[in-house]
Design a protein around this motif. Sequence first.
Motif, PDB file in Angstrom:
ATOM      1  N   THR A 140       3.175   7.006  -6.449  1.00  0.00           N
ATOM      2  CA  THR A 140       2.518   6.958  -7.762  1.00  0.00           C
ATOM      3  C   THR A 140       1.245   7.794  -7.755  1.00  0.00           C
ATOM      4  O   THR A 140       0.965   8.519  -8.717  1.00  0.00           O
ATOM      5  CB  THR A 140       2.198   5.505  -8.143  1.00  0.00           C
ATOM      6  OG1 THR A 140       3.399   4.747  -8.098  1.00  0.00           O
ATOM      7  CG2 THR A 140       1.583   5.413  -9.509  1.00  0.00           C
ATOM      8  N   ALA A 141       0.480   7.695  -6.691  1.00  0.00           N
ATOM      9  CA  ALA A 141      -0.759   8.479  -6.596  1.00  0.00           C
ATOM     10  C   ALA A 141      -0.457   9.981  -6.554  1.00  0.00           C
ATOM     11  O   ALA A 141      -1.111  10.768  -7.249  1.00  0.00           O
ATOM     12  CB  ALA A 141      -1.536   8.059  -5.354  1.00  0.00           C
ATOM     13  N   ILE A 142       0.535  10.366  -5.774  1.00  0.00           N
ATOM     14  CA  ILE A 142       0.916  11.785  -5.700  1.00  0.00           C
ATOM     15  C   ILE A 142       1.388  12.272  -7.068  1.00  0.00           C
ATOM     16  O   ILE A 142       1.020  13.362  -7.516  1.00  0.00           O
ATOM     17  CB  ILE A 142       1.998  11.989  -4.618  1.00  0.00           C
ATOM     18  CG1 ILE A 142       1.401  11.729  -3.239  1.00  0.00           C
ATOM     19  CG2 ILE A 142       2.584  13.393  -4.703  1.00  0.00           C
ATOM     20  CD1 ILE A 142       2.422  11.680  -2.131  1.00  0.00           C
ATOM     21  N   SER A 143       2.183  11.450  -7.742  1.00  0.00           N
ATOM     22  CA  SER A 143       2.674  11.814  -9.068  1.00  0.00           C
ATOM     23  C   SER A 143       1.525  11.991 -10.056  1.00  0.00           C
ATOM     24  O   SER A 143       1.505  12.951 -10.828  1.00  0.00           O
ATOM     25  CB  SER A 143       3.638  10.739  -9.561  1.00  0.00           C
ATOM     26  OG  SER A 143       4.004  10.965 -10.890  1.00  0.00           O
TER      27      SER A 143
ATOM     28  N   PHE B   6       0.831  -1.197   0.000  1.00  0.00           N
ATOM     29  CA  PHE B   6       0.000   0.000   0.000  1.00  0.00           C
ATOM     30  C   PHE B   6       0.867   1.249   0.000  1.00  0.00           C
ATOM     31  O   PHE B   6       0.611   2.195  -0.738  1.00  0.00           O
ATOM     32  CB  PHE B   6      -0.944   0.010   1.202  1.00  0.00           C
ATOM     33  CG  PHE B   6      -1.701   1.298   1.322  1.00  0.00           C
ATOM     34  CD1 PHE B   6      -2.741   1.586   0.459  1.00  0.00           C
ATOM     35  CD2 PHE B   6      -1.363   2.227   2.290  1.00  0.00           C
ATOM     36  CE1 PHE B   6      -3.435   2.779   0.555  1.00  0.00           C
ATOM     37  CE2 PHE B   6      -2.050   3.425   2.396  1.00  0.00           C
ATOM     38  CZ  PHE B   6      -3.098   3.697   1.525  1.00  0.00           C
ATOM     39  N   SER B   7       1.901   1.262   0.820  1.00  0.00           N
ATOM     40  CA  SER B   7       2.759   2.443   0.894  1.00  0.00           C
ATOM     41  C   SER B   7       3.516   2.679  -0.412  1.00  0.00           C
ATOM     42  O   SER B   7       3.884   3.807  -0.720  1.00  0.00           O
ATOM     43  CB  SER B   7       3.737   2.326   2.069  1.00  0.00           C
ATOM     44  OG  SER B   7       4.622   1.249   1.860  1.00  0.00           O
TER      45      SER B   7
END
Length: 119
Positions: free
Chosen positions: A10-13, A4-5
């Motif tokens: 990737t999500a922030i990017s 998960f971490s």
Amino acid sequence: ILYFSATIPTAISSVYKEYTFKNKLVNVFYLQAWVSLYQFCGSVVVFPINLVPVIGSLTLTEVPQNLWDGLLCFLGNGPDCQGAMVPVIGYTLSNLTFNLFSLFVMKELSSAVMYIQNA
């Protein structure tokens, strides 16, 4: 928790890229060049983790020889290295193409659609 971490950067990017595409006029190729530069810098920063005996199998003194041997193998010099350049270049080109098309989808639609496309 570890998996998960790993999705957090990737999500922030993706959120940052979508924000940039929506609020600024940015060329996809220009953005990809900057992403590649940041990934290279990040790799240099986290490289020492590979020197921890429990995680990696190299010592600091073995790194230059390992890089040299890898280059020679890429060029086809060495046992079991004939034609090694073809799959490496093929993977690099297909990965670059995939990433550029993903950025085009994100630019024209959204990061949510990009993730659906990637699934």
